[in-house]
Write a protein that holds these residues in place. Structure first.
Motif, PDB file in Angstrom:
ATOM      1  N   UNK A 102      50.604  11.509  21.015  1.00 41.56           N
ATOM      2  CA  UNK A 102      51.788  12.266  21.364  1.00 41.56           C
ATOM      3  C   UNK A 102      51.419  13.725  21.617  1.00 41.56           C
ATOM      4  N   UNK A 103      52.109  14.293  22.552  1.00 43.48           N
ATOM      5  CA  UNK A 103      51.865  15.675  22.935  1.00 43.48           C
ATOM      6  C   UNK A 103      52.874  16.585  22.234  1.00 43.48           C
ATOM      7  N   UNK A 104      52.401  17.669  21.608  1.00 44.82           N
ATOM      8  CA  UNK A 104      53.343  18.598  20.973  1.00 44.82           C
ATOM      9  C   UNK A 104      54.286  19.225  21.997  1.00 44.82           C
ATOM     10  N   UNK A 105      55.467  19.582  21.536  1.00 48.86           N
ATOM     11  CA  UNK A 105      56.465  20.240  22.367  1.00 48.86           C
ATOM     12  C   UNK A 105      56.621  21.668  21.871  1.00 48.86           C
ATOM     13  N   UNK A 106      56.470  22.621  22.782  1.00 54.18           N
ATOM     14  CA  UNK A 106      56.625  24.039  22.436  1.00 54.18           C
ATOM     15  C   UNK A 106      57.794  24.603  23.222  1.00 54.18           C
ATOM     16  N   UNK A 154      64.729  27.386   6.912  1.00 52.86           N
ATOM     17  CA  UNK A 154      63.864  26.704   5.937  1.00 52.86           C
ATOM     18  C   UNK A 154      64.090  25.193   5.972  1.00 52.86           C
ATOM     19  N   UNK A 155      65.334  24.784   6.146  1.00 47.27           N
ATOM     20  CA  UNK A 155      65.631  23.353   6.259  1.00 47.27           C
ATOM     21  C   UNK A 155      64.957  22.776   7.489  1.00 47.27           C
ATOM     22  N   UNK A 156      65.036  23.486   8.600  1.00 43.26           N
ATOM     23  CA  UNK A 156      64.406  23.021   9.839  1.00 43.26           C
ATOM     24  C   UNK A 156      62.897  22.910   9.667  1.00 43.26           C
ATOM     25  N   UNK A 157      62.291  23.891   9.015  1.00 44.10           N
ATOM     26  CA  UNK A 157      60.836  23.871   8.819  1.00 44.10           C
ATOM     27  C   UNK A 157      60.379  22.672   7.990  1.00 44.10           C
ATOM     28  N   UNK A 198      58.271  19.200  12.549  1.00 41.70           N
ATOM     29  CA  UNK A 198      58.358  20.636  12.817  1.00 41.70           C
ATOM     30  C   UNK A 198      57.028  21.296  12.461  1.00 41.70           C
ATOM     31  N   UNK A 199      56.394  21.877  13.473  1.00 39.58           N
ATOM     32  CA  UNK A 199      55.116  22.554  13.274  1.00 39.58           C
ATOM     33  C   UNK A 199      55.297  24.067  13.175  1.00 39.58           C
ATOM     34  N   UNK A 200      56.370  24.561  13.815  1.00 39.31           N
ATOM     35  CA  UNK A 200      56.628  26.008  13.799  1.00 39.31           C
ATOM     36  C   UNK A 200      58.088  26.247  14.147  1.00 39.31           C
ATOM     37  N   UNK A 209      62.914  32.920  19.572  1.00 34.89           N
ATOM     38  CA  UNK A 209      62.624  31.845  18.631  1.00 34.89           C
ATOM     39  C   UNK A 209      61.508  31.002  19.230  1.00 34.89           C
ATOM     40  N   UNK A 210      60.427  30.841  18.493  1.00 37.18           N
ATOM     41  CA  UNK A 210      59.346  29.962  18.927  1.00 37.18           C
ATOM     42  C   UNK A 210      59.414  28.710  18.075  1.00 37.18           C
ATOM     43  N   UNK A 211      59.590  27.587  18.756  1.00 32.68           N
ATOM     44  CA  UNK A 211      59.639  26.281  18.085  1.00 32.68           C
ATOM     45  C   UNK A 211      58.459  25.452  18.567  1.00 32.68           C
ATOM     46  N   UNK A 212      57.869  24.719  17.641  1.00 31.73           N
ATOM     47  CA  UNK A 212      56.835  23.764  18.024  1.00 31.73           C
ATOM     48  C   UNK A 212      57.079  22.493  17.236  1.00 31.73           C
TER      49      UNK A 212
END
Length: 94
Positions: free
Chosen positions: A1-5, A31-34, A39-41, A56-59
């Motif tokens: 699987x490829x990470x999504x950023x 904190x709940x999302x992390x 959730x990597x970031x 917001x940076x999400x990974x």
């Protein structure tokens, strides 16, 4: 699987950036999302040049896990906070 950023740029309603961040952080949603599976970031950054902008940076480990994240109950709370404080949201997928 490829990470999504994702790069999510929020433009707060005039003068509401700090109030939005305060509400979000006090709610405990980040904190709940992390803690969510995959959730990597999940990190917020403030613009030094644009006083109403938040980045917001999400990974996520996979796009599927990010989609599951969007259906979590705490996302409804975040949606309400965004409606109160945020004027515009722009999402870029990397």
């Amino acid at each position: 699987m490829k990470p999504l950023r994702l790069l999510v740029t929020y433009t707060a309603k005039s003068g509401q950036r700090d109030a939005f961040l305060r509400a979000v952080l006090q709610s405990g949603v980040p904190e709940t999302i992390r803690q969510e599976d995959g959730c990597l970031r999940y990190d917020y950054f403030l613009s030094a040049e644009r006083p109403d902008e938040i980045l917001l940076i999400e990974e996520w480990a996979s796009a599927e896990q990010q989609q599951t994240h969007l259906r979590q109950p705490h996302m409804q709370q975040l949606k309400q906070q965004k409606a109160q404080y945020i004027a515009e949201t722009d999402v870029q997928t990397l």
